[in-house]
Design an enzyme around this catalytic site. Structure first.
Site, short mmCIF file in Angstrom:
data_model
loop_
_atom_site.label_atom_id
_atom_site.label_comp_id
_atom_site.label_asym_id
_atom_site.label_seq_id
_atom_site.Cartn_x
_atom_site.Cartn_y
_atom_site.Cartn_z
N GLU A 26 -2.37 -5.13 13.99
CA GLU A 26 -2.64 -6.48 14.43
C GLU A 26 -1.55 -7.37 13.64
OE1 GLU A 26 -6.92 -6.02 13.38
OE2 GLU A 26 -7.25 -7.15 15.36
N ALA A 39 -6.98 -2.51 8.01
CA ALA A 39 -7.87 -3.18 6.91
C ALA A 39 -8.40 -2.02 5.80
CB ALA A 39 -9.24 -3.67 7.53
N GLY A 75 -5.95 -3.31 11.65
CA GLY A 75 -5.28 -4.45 10.94
C GLY A 75 -3.80 -4.59 10.80
C1 HXC Z 1 -8.68 2.50 2.79
C2 HXC Z 1 -7.39 4.37 3.43
C3 HXC Z 1 -7.18 3.95 4.91
C4 HXC Z 1 -7.96 2.49 5.02
C5 HXC Z 1 -6.11 5.56 4.56
N1 HXC Z 1 -6.59 5.45 3.38
N2 HXC Z 1 -6.54 4.58 5.49
N3 HXC Z 1 -8.21 3.65 2.67
N4 HXC Z 1 -8.58 2.00 4.30
N5 HXC Z 1 -7.63 1.78 6.39
C6 HXC Z 1 -6.77 6.48 2.37
C7 HXC Z 1 -7.44 7.47 2.42
O1 HXC Z 1 -8.98 7.19 1.99
C8 HXC Z 1 -6.82 8.25 1.35
O2 HXC Z 1 -7.31 7.92 0.05
C9 HXC Z 1 -5.23 7.80 1.43
O3 HXC Z 1 -5.28 6.54 1.90
C10 HXC Z 1 -4.83 8.83 2.53
O4 HXC Z 1 -5.31 9.02 3.96
P1 HXC Z 1 -5.67 10.38 4.53
O5 HXC Z 1 -6.56 10.07 5.57
O6 HXC Z 1 -5.91 11.52 3.60
O7 HXC Z 1 -4.38 10.56 5.08
P2 HXC Z 1 -3.93 11.47 6.59
O8 HXC Z 1 -4.83 12.78 6.62
O9 HXC Z 1 -2.59 11.45 6.66
O10 HXC Z 1 -4.63 10.46 7.73
C11 HXC Z 1 -3.79 9.09 8.08
C12 HXC Z 1 -4.67 8.50 8.88
C13 HXC Z 1 -6.14 8.25 8.39
C14 HXC Z 1 -4.81 8.97 10.43
C15 HXC Z 1 -3.99 6.77 9.13
O11 HXC Z 1 -5.99 7.97 6.94
C16 HXC Z 1 -7.10 6.97 9.08
O12 HXC Z 1 -7.40 7.46 10.07
N6 HXC Z 1 -7.17 6.00 8.45
C17 HXC Z 1 -8.15 4.96 9.06
C18 HXC Z 1 -7.42 4.38 10.03
C19 HXC Z 1 -8.29 3.33 10.68
O13 HXC Z 1 -9.37 3.64 11.02
N7 HXC Z 1 -7.73 1.90 10.58
C20 HXC Z 1 -8.82 0.77 11.15
C21 HXC Z 1 -9.32 0.23 9.86
S1 HXC Z 1 -10.59 -0.95 10.24
P3 HXC Z 1 -7.87 9.33 -1.02
O14 HXC Z 1 -8.07 8.38 -2.17
O15 HXC Z 1 -8.98 9.75 0.00
O16 HXC Z 1 -6.76 9.92 -1.13
C22 HXC Z 1 -9.35 -2.46 10.58
C23 HXC Z 1 -10.05 -3.71 11.00
C24 HXC Z 1 -9.32 -4.74 11.11
O17 HXC Z 1 -8.34 -2.19 10.66
C25 HXC Z 1 -10.09 -6.16 10.80
C26 HXC Z 1 -9.01 -7.24 10.67
C27 HXC Z 1 -8.19 -7.03 9.30
#
Ligand code: HXC
Length: 259
Positions: free
Chosen positions: A113, A67, A110
């Site tokens: 999912e 998400a 997500g």
């Molecule tokens: C918004 C995101 C994002 C996300 C990455 N980005 N994941 N933006 N939502 N889920 C953005 C970052 O802010 C960054 O933007 C750019 O994408 C690159 O990400 P980095 O972190 O710099 O890349 P990297 O170091 O390669 O790491 C990759 C990663 C990490 C391990 C995937 O980005 C990460 O941990 N992302 C979050 C994963 C997560 O927690 N997912 C669950 C979300 S909650 P900028 O502008 O800074 O360059 C969820 C709930 C579901 O899914 C509910 C139902 C739908």
């Protein structure tokens, strides 16, 4: 074709439509707008008899990072309660044609999912699957606590959901999340080939087969067997069943019409 910004659409002449998640600047994070486009694209595919199978994919390096956390940060409990996203997830869930997910790289939260909504998952060897919501102080919100356990069993599902640890493509294959692993540059091609093989079957038989397999999560064995039997009988009333059997007996390829 509608003018989408967060996804792209491409169809071939073999009944396959590829929907590609396309927000590279945000690791394909599933903001509400992307989910709305996805639901709309599936609704269009649902109504188009020329489409027999869908492939959902991201890029060669990443499927989706979950998400959109930046969007989520703006939503309090009341806003989440009124949120449109569950309706989009419902449309995705209720799509009746076969869906193949072609997954490379991160497939998280997500995004994972969404991939689990697909009927078959083809993973690139670089794929990583995870439910890292726990790291954000939240939990999966689009079926992660429910679908994952039904696929991989309690212990691995708990490990992933409670620790946020990722698993790789090999582990996903062993756990039954992925049907096949391939080189990342071949993932989409492999998924399309499989989708083409599916798309030329009888659409009525495909729809019933998908429905019945999914129903098995909800029913007792006896109820499932009963539903299967009734569908099996129903298919005997279709032209496609006659065509399939005639083609076999006449040693030719069947030409299903969906009648
Ligand atoms: C918004 C995101 C994002 C996300 C990455 N980005 N994941 N933006 N939502 N889920 C953005 C970052 O802010 C960054 O933007 C750019 O994408 C690159 O990400 P980095 O972190 O710099 O890349 P990297 O170091 O390669 O790491 C990759 C990663 C990490 C391990 C995937 O980005 C990460 O941990 N992302 C979050 C994963 C997560 O927690 N997912 C669950 C979300 S909650 P900028 O502008 O800074 O360059 C969820 C709930 C579901 O899914 C509910 C139902 C739908």
């Amino acid at each position: 074709m509608r003018d989408y910004s967060d996804i792209t659409i491409e169809s071939d002449d073999k009944g396959v439509r590829v929907i590609r998640l396309n927000r590279p600047e945000a690791h394909n994070a599933l903001r509400t707008h992307l989910l709305a486009e996805l639901a709309d694209a599936l609704s269009a595919a649902q109504q188009n008899d020329a489409i027999g199978c869908i492939v959902i994919t991201g890029s060669e390096t990443l499927f989706a990072a979950g998400a959109d956390i930046k969007e989520m940060a703006q939503l309090d409990a009341v806003a989440l309660w009124k949120d449109q996203r569950p309706l989009h997830w419902k449309s995705i869930r209720e799509f009746t044609k076969p869906v193949v997910a072609a997954v490379n790289g991160y497939c998280l939260g997500g995004g994972f999912e969404l991939a689990m909504h697909a009927d078959i998952l083809i993973a690139g060897s670089n794929a990583q699957f995870g439910q890292p919501e726990i790291n954000l102080g939240i939990i999966p919100g689009a079926g992660g606590t429910q679908r994952l356990v039904r696929t991989v069993g309690k212990s691995l599902a708990m490990k992933m959901v409670l620790s946020g640890e990722f698993i790789n493509a090999q582990q996903a294959l062993a756990a039954g999340i992925a049907a096949e692993i391939t080189q990342p540059e071949n993932t989409l091609r492999c998924a399309i080939q499989l989708a083409q093989k599916i798309a030329c079957k009888s659409p009525i038989a495909l729809r019933l087969a998908k429905e019945l397999v999914l129903k098995s999560y909800e029913t007792t064995l006896e109820q499932g067997l009963d539903a299967e039997r009734k569908s099996f009988v129903f298919l005997a009333a279709t032209d496609d069943r006659n065509e399939g059997i005639s083609a076999f007996l006449e040693k030719r390829e069947p030409r299903f019409t969906g009648q």
